[in-house]
Scaffold this active site. Structure first.
Site, short mmCIF file in Angstrom:
data_model
loop_
_atom_site.label_atom_id
_atom_site.label_comp_id
_atom_site.label_asym_id
_atom_site.label_seq_id
_atom_site.Cartn_x
_atom_site.Cartn_y
_atom_site.Cartn_z
N LEU A 168 0.83 -1.20 0.00
CA LEU A 168 0.00 0.00 0.00
C LEU A 168 0.86 1.25 0.00
O LEU A 168 0.56 2.23 -0.71
CB LEU A 168 -0.94 -0.01 1.21
CG LEU A 168 -1.84 1.23 1.36
CD1 LEU A 168 -2.71 1.44 0.12
CD2 LEU A 168 -2.70 1.12 2.62
N CYS A 200 5.59 4.43 7.57
CA CYS A 200 5.71 3.22 8.38
C CYS A 200 6.95 3.32 9.26
O CYS A 200 7.93 3.97 8.91
CB CYS A 200 5.83 1.98 7.50
SG CYS A 200 4.48 1.74 6.36
N TRP A 219 7.61 4.45 21.21
CA TRP A 219 7.70 3.98 19.84
C TRP A 219 8.44 2.66 19.72
O TRP A 219 8.91 2.29 18.65
CB TRP A 219 8.33 5.06 18.96
CG TRP A 219 7.42 6.26 18.84
CD1 TRP A 219 6.16 6.39 19.34
CD2 TRP A 219 7.72 7.50 18.20
NE1 TRP A 219 5.65 7.64 19.06
CE2 TRP A 219 6.59 8.34 18.36
CE3 TRP A 219 8.84 7.99 17.53
CZ2 TRP A 219 6.54 9.63 17.85
CZ3 TRP A 219 8.79 9.27 17.02
CH2 TRP A 219 7.65 10.08 17.17
N HIS A 272 11.40 18.71 21.63
CA HIS A 272 10.46 18.84 20.51
C HIS A 272 9.29 17.90 20.71
O HIS A 272 9.46 16.75 21.11
CB HIS A 272 11.15 18.50 19.18
CG HIS A 272 10.18 18.35 18.05
ND1 HIS A 272 9.41 19.39 17.58
CD2 HIS A 272 9.82 17.26 17.31
CE1 HIS A 272 8.63 18.96 16.61
NE2 HIS A 272 8.86 17.67 16.42
N HIS A 314 4.26 17.56 7.09
CA HIS A 314 3.59 16.33 6.68
C HIS A 314 2.74 16.52 5.43
O HIS A 314 2.13 15.57 4.95
CB HIS A 314 2.74 15.78 7.83
CG HIS A 314 3.58 15.26 8.95
ND1 HIS A 314 4.21 14.04 8.89
CD2 HIS A 314 3.92 15.80 10.15
CE1 HIS A 314 4.89 13.84 10.02
NE2 HIS A 314 4.73 14.90 10.79
N CYS A 316 8.23 19.65 12.35
CA CYS A 316 8.84 18.36 12.63
C CYS A 316 10.08 18.20 11.74
O CYS A 316 10.42 19.11 10.99
CB CYS A 316 7.83 17.24 12.37
SG CYS A 316 8.16 15.70 13.23
#
Length: 748
Positions: free
Chosen positions: A21, A511, A556, A636, A688, A720
């Site tokens: 995908l 991902c 994470w 951050h 983003h 970011c």
């Protein structure tokens, strides 16, 4: 009418075992394939997934959920029921997700307490809601043609409104009408079961729990009272429902899922008994979400049987969608032999579900494997490091505090010679095709260490020269040596295991490969100083040393479930403190400790939040505890709702805090008050989105920030890191950012 399947899952990774995908999305966005090819490719991925799940044993009708979304399940549901306008147009969907030349994208934030990001529906009172059921009807038809009876999956009406901006409950009745239209269309298409997720019922959101329960009963009594609908399976993942549990019991859906993962039961041990009592005497099928959909540890099947017996459920599922874990252990060749039996990815979790449904007498091998995994893990020397435990036990109890306090440090840091509204970036620069190829060639042995390091040094040199040319004030080395901001450190710290193919979707095509915390954590040697020192040698301007903070490394990663999270956080904190000391010795005067996941781990229930924030702040402070006053410590944070933890963000006691703010148009700065003493860099560029923001846009955002932040405390930076962008977007955006700063300063 088909009964609810005994073995099922709440969802399965959408990205594809080989990230099919991701590749299709990025090829379409780049113009390498057209819309028809994209749809054909993604249809093949869905059918392959259904076939695979059937082969794994989900053979009953409607055991497989069609939790399909090209970008995000909230966006997909919003478009399907019409709360978000856009219908079935593919480019409109991606414009909502990513923006384009004429529009900014929807705001993006974290999905409950996970690292998955969802797009926030933007609503207004009285808006038209026009459902587009053909979106989900296409999925049903393609599955039927391939011989599958799948369960269409939607986010529920209560959750969809509870997560929208603003939260507009006056829309509930018209939204329920739209859901009823979609349900009726699915019924007419021959669908017997649908899945609707209401995770808002397990969290303390801006709408009080009692009101959520009231809206749940209001919405679902109407939806379940309709004659022209399939049977409805309501799911409650990510925690334990309270008043919402009673509301669901009152309306009695055809089937109800409850999250019974270790994460949930640790926080609410009485939940199974409450579930059993609430649905006693109801005709609702109870579905036990026993297999943890968010972590990778193999289930202790005997413990799961005990919980299953407490609630008397007839069906077994995962606690959440499996979108939060990798596809399969079979893709991993380098996980230590000792560790592999302790783990369970998506496919292995389906095997665990089948074993629970079958029982020990029918699945003795599975129960035997479970017993051995529990025993060998508990006994393993890989888990326990006495020296690490002793060091952490010797730390001061309670909160720790860097000295001197901020005002004195700020004065000392004037030696950096920074201008008004200093500019910087968050850390990473684009990972070019050349850098990715060099990394692959190095792994394959086609580049030796010296050749690889030379390639990386050339990239660092290029990044430093670019920033100096553009006029940035505090530089970064661009992080070309890092595959990921967490995995990089996990590979260098003891106590972690990393995967080769353990990809998990974060948002859209993005991902990550979360590492696994298997034991006590320590730092064998310096991790970042070589690269930071080299970059600093190339410029007279300060170059930031870049560290990922302990809470984000933990958030994470797949976490240990045999010790409290605070234990691992302290261990990582002291390991990173050693890195800060080494960076200072190497002459680095600015050090950034990234904590973008601080909000992510915030417990969903309010009463659990103070203790979490206390240990999370402590872990961060441990990293900077011994830093010199002349060393400027940055942090951050990004892509989360920070209003409710703004005191904790202030409590980090960083000298400079950069924070995502562009999509929300500086909204979070309204929560800044006199207790927030650090300098602050609210993002003025949403990285983003692929669009290049104009100078004028950034000028307006800087001026909006100045309403709440004094000029002598304001920094100008992107939201970011720039790793996911290309230089064709990065360079003009940074040019505009510096020009916007200069224009605002000239007007002060």
């Amino acid at each position: 009418m088909t009964t609810f399947p005994k073995a099922t899952i709440e969802g399965y990774p959408r990205i594809g075992a080989n990230r099919e995908l991701k590749r299709a999305l990025e090829s379409y966005w780049a113009g390498r394939i057209d819309a028809e090819t994209f749809r054909t490719t993604t249809r093949a991925l869905r059918i392959d997934t259904y076939n695979h799940l059937r082969d794994l044993g989900l053979t009953e009708d409607y055991a497989i959920p069609a939790d399909v979304a090209y970008y995000d399940q909230v966006l997909e549901t919003g478009l399907t029921v019409g709360l978000i306008a856009g219908g079935t147009d593919l480019d409109e969907e991606f414009a909502l997700a990513r923006g384009n030349d004429t529009r900014v994208p929807l705001e993006m934030t974290k999905w409950f307490d996970t690292n998955y990001h969802y797009l926030v529906p933007e609503v207004e009172a009285g808006q038209a809601i026009t459902p587009a059921p053909e979106r989900v009807l296409r999925l049903v038809a393609e599955a039927q043609e391939a011989g599958h009876k799948v369960r269409p999956a939607l986010v529920g009406p209560v959750t969809l409104l509870a997560l929208s901006k603003p939260v507009e409950w006056s829309l509930l009745d018209s939204l329920v009408d739209a859901y009823a239209t979609v349900f009726a269309a699915l019924k007419e298409a021959g669908v017997e079961w649908i899945q609707v997720a209401e995770p808002a019922l397990v969290a303390d959101l801006s709408t009080p729990d009692a009101d959520l329960a009231k809206y749940t009963e209001q919405a679902w009594s109407r939806l379940l009272g309709a004659e022209n609908r399939p049977k409805v399976y309501v799911t409650t993942p990510y925690g334990s429902a309270r008043k919402g549990l009673d509301a669901l019991a009152a309306v009695a859906p055809d089937a109800v899922h409850v999250d019974l993962s270790p994460w949930t039961l640790d926080a609410d041990a009485d939940y199974p008994a409450r579930v059993a009592a609430a649905f006693e005497g109801k005709e609702t099928t109870l579905v036990a979400g026993l297999i943890d959909g968010r972590n990778v540890w193999a289930a202790n099947l005997r413990d799961k049987v005990e919980v299953l017996n407490k609630i008397g459920a007839t069906s077994v599922s995962t606690s959440t969608s499996l979108q939060h874990v990798p596809h399969t252990l079979n893709a991993e060749k380098n996980i230590p032999v000792e560790v592999a039996p302790w783990l369970s990815f998506a496919d292995e979790k389906i095997e665990e579900i089948k074993a629970l449904v079958a029982g020990e007498s029918e699945a003795p091998e599975a129960f035997g494997r479970s017993d051995r995994a529990a025993r060998t893990r508990a006994e393993s020397t890989r888990i326990h490091n006495a020296a690490v435990v002793e060091r952490v036990d010797a730390l001061p109890a309670g909160q720790v505090q860097r000295q001197p306090e901020f005002a004195e440090r700020q004065e000392a840091q004037k030696a950096l010679g920074l201008p008004l509204l200093p500019t910087t970036t968050i850390g990473s620069f684009p990972q070019t095709n050349e850098i990715r190829k060099a990394r692959a060639d190095h792994r394959a042995g086609e580049l030796n260490d010296e050749q690889y390091n030379e390639a990386l040094k050339q990239e660092v040199k290029n990044v430093i020269e670019l920033q100096e040319r553009l006029g940035l004030d505090v530089l970064v080395h661009g992080e070309p040596e890092r595959n990921d901001m967490v995995q990089y450190f996990a590979e260098l710290l003891d106590g972690f295991v990393v995967t080769e193919n353990g990809w998990v979707q974060s948002y859209g095509s993005r991902c990550t490969r979360p590492p696994i915390v298997v034991g006590d954590v320590s730092r064998p040697e310096a991790m970042t100083t070589e690269w930071s020192a080299y970059a600093q040698s190339l410029s007279d301007k300060p170059v930031k040393g870049m560290l990922t903070g302990p809470v984000t490394i933990l958030a994470w990663s797949f976490k240990r479930d045999d010790v409290p999270l605070s234990v691992s956080a302290d261990q990582i904190g002291v390991a990173l403190a050693d890195e800060v000391a080494d960076l200072e010795k190497a002459g680095i005067k600015v050090i950034q400790i990234d904590e973008p996941a601080l909000r992510e781990l915030l417990p969903l229930r309010a009463e659990d939040r103070p203790s979490y924030l206390d240990w999370a702040v402590r872990a961060f402070r441990l990293v900077s505890l011994q830093a010199e006053p002349t060393t400027q410590i940055h942090t951050h944070l990004c892509y989360s709702e920070f209003g409710q933890i703004i005191d904790a963000v202030a409590g980090l006691d960083a000298d400079v805090t950069s924070i995502e703010a562009a999509r929300s148009k500086m909204e979070l700065l309204e929560d800044i008050d006199e207790t927030f003493h650090s300098e602050i860099g609210p993002g003025v560029w949403d990285i983003h989105s692929p669009r290049v923001p104009s100078k004028e846009e950034m000028v307006e955002l800087i001026k909006a920030a100045l309403v709440n932040v004094p000029a002598d405390r304001l920094w100008v930076n992107p939201d970011c890191g720039l790793k996911t962008r290309g230089y064709a977007e990065v360079e003009p955006s940074l040019v505009n950012m510096v020009a916007a700063r200069d224009e605002v300063v000239a007007g002060l």
